[in-house]
Motif scaffolding. Structure first.
Motif, short mmCIF file in Angstrom:
data_model
loop_
_atom_site.label_atom_id
_atom_site.label_comp_id
_atom_site.label_asym_id
_atom_site.label_seq_id
_atom_site.Cartn_x
_atom_site.Cartn_y
_atom_site.Cartn_z
N ALA A 137 -14.26 34.91 -29.17
CA ALA A 137 -13.87 35.37 -30.37
C ALA A 137 -12.15 35.46 -30.32
O ALA A 137 -11.58 35.29 -31.41
CB ALA A 137 -14.40 36.81 -30.78
N ILE A 138 -11.87 35.66 -29.06
CA ILE A 138 -10.29 35.77 -29.06
C ILE A 138 -10.09 35.18 -27.68
O ILE A 138 -10.85 34.72 -26.88
CB ILE A 138 -9.73 37.31 -28.92
N GLY A 139 -8.62 34.74 -27.56
CA GLY A 139 -7.93 33.88 -26.22
C GLY A 139 -7.69 35.08 -25.24
O GLY A 139 -7.76 36.27 -25.63
N PHE A 140 -7.42 34.54 -24.16
CA PHE A 140 -7.10 35.42 -22.88
C PHE A 140 -5.97 36.27 -23.20
O PHE A 140 -6.08 37.57 -22.82
CB PHE A 140 -7.13 34.79 -21.71
N THR A 141 -4.79 35.79 -23.69
CA THR A 141 -3.75 36.53 -23.98
C THR A 141 -3.82 37.52 -25.04
O THR A 141 -3.13 38.52 -25.15
CB THR A 141 -2.63 35.77 -24.22
N ASP A 142 -4.64 37.33 -25.91
CA ASP A 142 -5.28 38.36 -26.97
C ASP A 142 -5.72 39.65 -26.64
O ASP A 142 -5.70 40.53 -27.19
CB ASP A 142 -6.20 37.80 -27.99
N ILE A 143 -6.27 39.58 -25.18
CA ILE A 143 -6.77 41.00 -24.74
C ILE A 143 -5.63 41.85 -24.62
O ILE A 143 -5.76 43.07 -25.45
CB ILE A 143 -7.49 40.56 -23.30
N ARG A 192 -13.85 56.08 -29.92
CA ARG A 192 -14.66 55.41 -30.91
C ARG A 192 -13.64 54.80 -32.17
O ARG A 192 -13.92 53.79 -32.35
CB ARG A 192 -15.59 56.52 -31.97
N TRP A 193 -12.57 55.49 -32.22
CA TRP A 193 -11.50 55.17 -33.26
C TRP A 193 -10.90 53.80 -32.51
O TRP A 193 -10.69 52.89 -33.14
CB TRP A 193 -10.57 56.04 -33.28
N ALA A 194 -10.67 53.86 -31.27
CA ALA A 194 -10.16 52.73 -30.49
C ALA A 194 -10.80 51.39 -30.55
O ALA A 194 -10.53 50.38 -30.84
CB ALA A 194 -9.73 52.87 -29.08
N ARG A 195 -12.31 51.60 -30.45
CA ARG A 195 -13.11 50.54 -30.42
C ARG A 195 -13.31 49.91 -31.85
O ARG A 195 -13.13 48.67 -31.85
CB ARG A 195 -14.35 51.04 -29.93
N ALA A 196 -13.44 50.86 -32.74
CA ALA A 196 -13.35 50.32 -34.24
C ALA A 196 -12.24 49.64 -34.53
O ALA A 196 -12.13 48.65 -35.08
CB ALA A 196 -13.75 51.53 -35.05
N SER A 197 -10.89 50.21 -34.22
CA SER A 197 -9.97 49.60 -34.56
C SER A 197 -9.40 48.22 -33.63
O SER A 197 -9.16 47.26 -34.32
CB SER A 197 -8.63 50.49 -33.96
N ALA A 198 -9.83 48.20 -32.43
CA ALA A 198 -9.98 46.93 -31.72
C ALA A 198 -10.82 45.91 -32.50
O ALA A 198 -10.57 44.61 -32.57
CB ALA A 198 -10.39 46.98 -30.36
N ASP A 199 -11.91 46.29 -32.79
CA ASP A 199 -12.93 45.22 -33.64
C ASP A 199 -12.25 44.95 -34.64
O ASP A 199 -12.43 43.68 -35.14
CB ASP A 199 -14.22 45.90 -33.79
N LYS A 200 -11.53 45.54 -35.67
CA LYS A 200 -11.01 45.29 -36.74
C LYS A 200 -9.87 44.27 -36.48
O LYS A 200 -9.71 43.10 -37.24
CB LYS A 200 -10.58 46.40 -37.49
N LEU A 201 -9.13 44.48 -35.49
CA LEU A 201 -7.96 43.46 -35.03
C LEU A 201 -8.55 42.26 -34.80
O LEU A 201 -8.17 41.15 -34.93
CB LEU A 201 -7.11 44.28 -34.32
N ALA A 257 -10.59 51.88 -24.06
CA ALA A 257 -11.51 51.61 -24.71
C ALA A 257 -11.19 50.25 -25.63
O ALA A 257 -12.17 49.35 -25.74
CB ALA A 257 -11.86 52.67 -25.68
N ALA A 258 -10.05 50.28 -26.04
CA ALA A 258 -9.68 48.93 -26.73
C ALA A 258 -9.60 47.74 -25.70
O ALA A 258 -10.11 46.78 -25.92
CB ALA A 258 -8.13 49.10 -27.12
N ASN A 259 -9.35 48.10 -24.47
CA ASN A 259 -9.35 46.93 -23.43
C ASN A 259 -10.74 46.35 -23.53
O ASN A 259 -11.10 45.24 -23.44
CB ASN A 259 -8.71 47.37 -22.22
N GLU A 260 -11.79 47.35 -23.41
CA GLU A 260 -13.29 46.89 -23.23
C GLU A 260 -13.63 46.08 -24.28
O GLU A 260 -14.60 45.05 -23.91
CB GLU A 260 -14.16 48.18 -22.77
N GLN A 261 -13.59 46.58 -25.46
CA GLN A 261 -13.71 45.63 -26.58
C GLN A 261 -13.17 44.38 -26.62
O GLN A 261 -13.67 43.49 -26.86
CB GLN A 261 -13.37 46.46 -27.80
N ALA A 262 -11.86 44.28 -26.34
CA ALA A 262 -11.07 43.04 -26.23
C ALA A 262 -11.83 41.98 -24.97
O ALA A 262 -11.78 40.84 -25.34
CB ALA A 262 -9.71 43.24 -26.16
N VAL A 263 -12.11 42.65 -24.06
CA VAL A 263 -12.72 41.77 -23.05
C VAL A 263 -14.00 41.45 -23.41
O VAL A 263 -14.44 40.18 -23.27
CB VAL A 263 -12.89 42.74 -21.80
N HIS A 264 -14.75 42.25 -24.06
CA HIS A 264 -16.18 41.58 -24.52
C HIS A 264 -15.90 40.36 -25.67
O HIS A 264 -16.60 39.50 -25.71
CB HIS A 264 -17.04 42.60 -25.21
N ALA A 265 -14.94 40.71 -26.50
CA ALA A 265 -14.61 39.65 -27.41
C ALA A 265 -14.16 38.43 -27.03
O ALA A 265 -14.52 37.26 -27.15
CB ALA A 265 -13.64 40.03 -28.33
#
Length: 358
Positions: free
Chosen positions: A311-317, A344-353, A298-306
């Motif tokens: 919103a973030i760089g490639f290595t930030d994923i 849900r927690w992972a997605r919210a935590s990833a979005d916050k980071l 879940a965290a990865n999916e949020q990071a990929v979309h970002a």
């Protein structure tokens, strides 16, 4: 058979196989995510009365329609419900939706009878084919091949400025934005290592990843006598799809064989875990078990979309995924509800980071 994700890449190729073998296969149910128009055309062509839109309706379709095989080609962890439904109703599950197995973990493996899950990923289909060469007790290790993606041979420093367009320029496969990006970060290979462990019950310390840029050898099994059995074919998903539909029987003419009359070279390279740390992180997550793989995914999916939103760089994923995994604390027995809450927690935590990186 029931085809879930019938309008996507796996589903449309499965229907190509079925179209070419009308005396062998019969489609009795179709499910899609959003493309109702294409699914309606498919239903008309294959004389299918039962269709569904969305994962919840797909689960109900699996439970309500008689079939021998369910091909789960849905993308993402929303495929968990249909996977569980297929197993609970006793149908053979041709599994292309790796996320449902990875996220569901013991929920899925605990329901599955021996041989009930047939892998459709090319790597795991290759392993399943090679495993027929010996007994389980004779297996020394599994070797999962990786193309290396578009950034093979690059340094960690050079990846900081990678653009979304560059990340989507995969040398072999076209798999959609998330999966193609996952192949560039090697998150996808990490997920496949977890999948291999769950499918074949081989410990993580006996599952290796090797880079094979030609994508001809799809994976290998090393046996205790020193023999290694490899499955090789041109990169074409119709071969593993056809095996998923009628395992272990082979369907003639689904793919072209290799041309042995022309000179060719295959190369194999060790994976550089310092440049591509996703596989090592996935093994850590897999060993932890419980809801950790769900959080990883879940965290990865949020990071990929970002990343694709700028919103973030490639290595930030992978960096974001690691931080979310490190923050997570698994709690209690694994259930569908606890997995959904962990996601849900992972997605919210990833979005916050991610917001903090802007």
């Amino acid at each position: 058979m029931i085809i879930l994700g019938s309008t996507g890449s796996i589903g449309t190729q499965a229907l190509d196989v079925i179209r070419a073998n009308p005396d062998r296969f019969e489609v009795v149910g179709l499910a899609a995510g959003r493309n109702a128009e294409l699914m309606a055309a498919q239903a008309e062509e294959f004389f299918v009365d039962d269709t569904a839109l969305g994962a919840e309706d797909a689960e109900a379709l699996v439970r309500g329609v008689e079939a021998d095989v369910v091909l789960n080609g849905i993308t993402g962890s929303v495929g968990l419900g249909p996977t569980l439904a297929a197993l609970e109703t006793g149908r053979t599950l041709a599994l292309a939706n790796k996320e449902s197995l990875i996220v569901g973990g013991q929920l899925v493996t605990g329901l599955a009878a021996p041989g009930q899950i047939v892998p459709v990923d090319s790597e795991h289909s290759a392993i399943a084919q090679a495993l027929r060469s010996g007994a389980a007790s004779e297996v020394r290790r599994l070797v999962v091949t990786a193309s290396g993606g578009p950034f093979r041979g690059r340094s960690a420093e050079s990846l900081a400025g990678v653009t979304p367009a560059e990340a989507l320029a995969h040398p072999t496969w076209d798999m959609g934005r998330v999966v193609t990006t996952n192949s560039a970060t090697l998150v996808n290979k990490g997920l496949e290592v977890i999948e291999a462990h769950l499918l074949f019950d081989v410990p993580y310390d006996r599952i290796d990843v090797v880079v094979h840029p030609q994508s001809i050898v799809h994976s290998m099994v090393e046996f205790v006598d020193g023999s290694t059995i490899a499955q090789a074919s041109p990169p074409d998903m119709k071969l593993p799809i056809s095996l998923g539909l009628d395992w272990p029987n082979r369907v003639g003419g689904v793919g072209a064989p290799l041309d042995w009359t022309t000179a060719q070279s295959w190369t194999f390279e060790p994976l550089d875990d310092t440049v591509f740390p996703a596989v090592a992180l996935a093994k850590q997550v897999g060993r932890a078990g419980s809801s950790y793989p769900a959080v990883f995914n879940a965290a990865n999916e949020q990071a990929v979309h970002a990343f694709h939103a700028g919103a973030i760089g490639f290595t930030d994923i992978v960096g974001t995924v690691r931080r979310v995994v490190d923050m997570h604390e698994a709690d209690g027995t694994l259930t569908r509800e606890s997995l959904a809450e962990a996601e849900r927690w992972a997605r919210a935590s990833a979005d916050k980071l991610i917001a903090g990186l802007r």
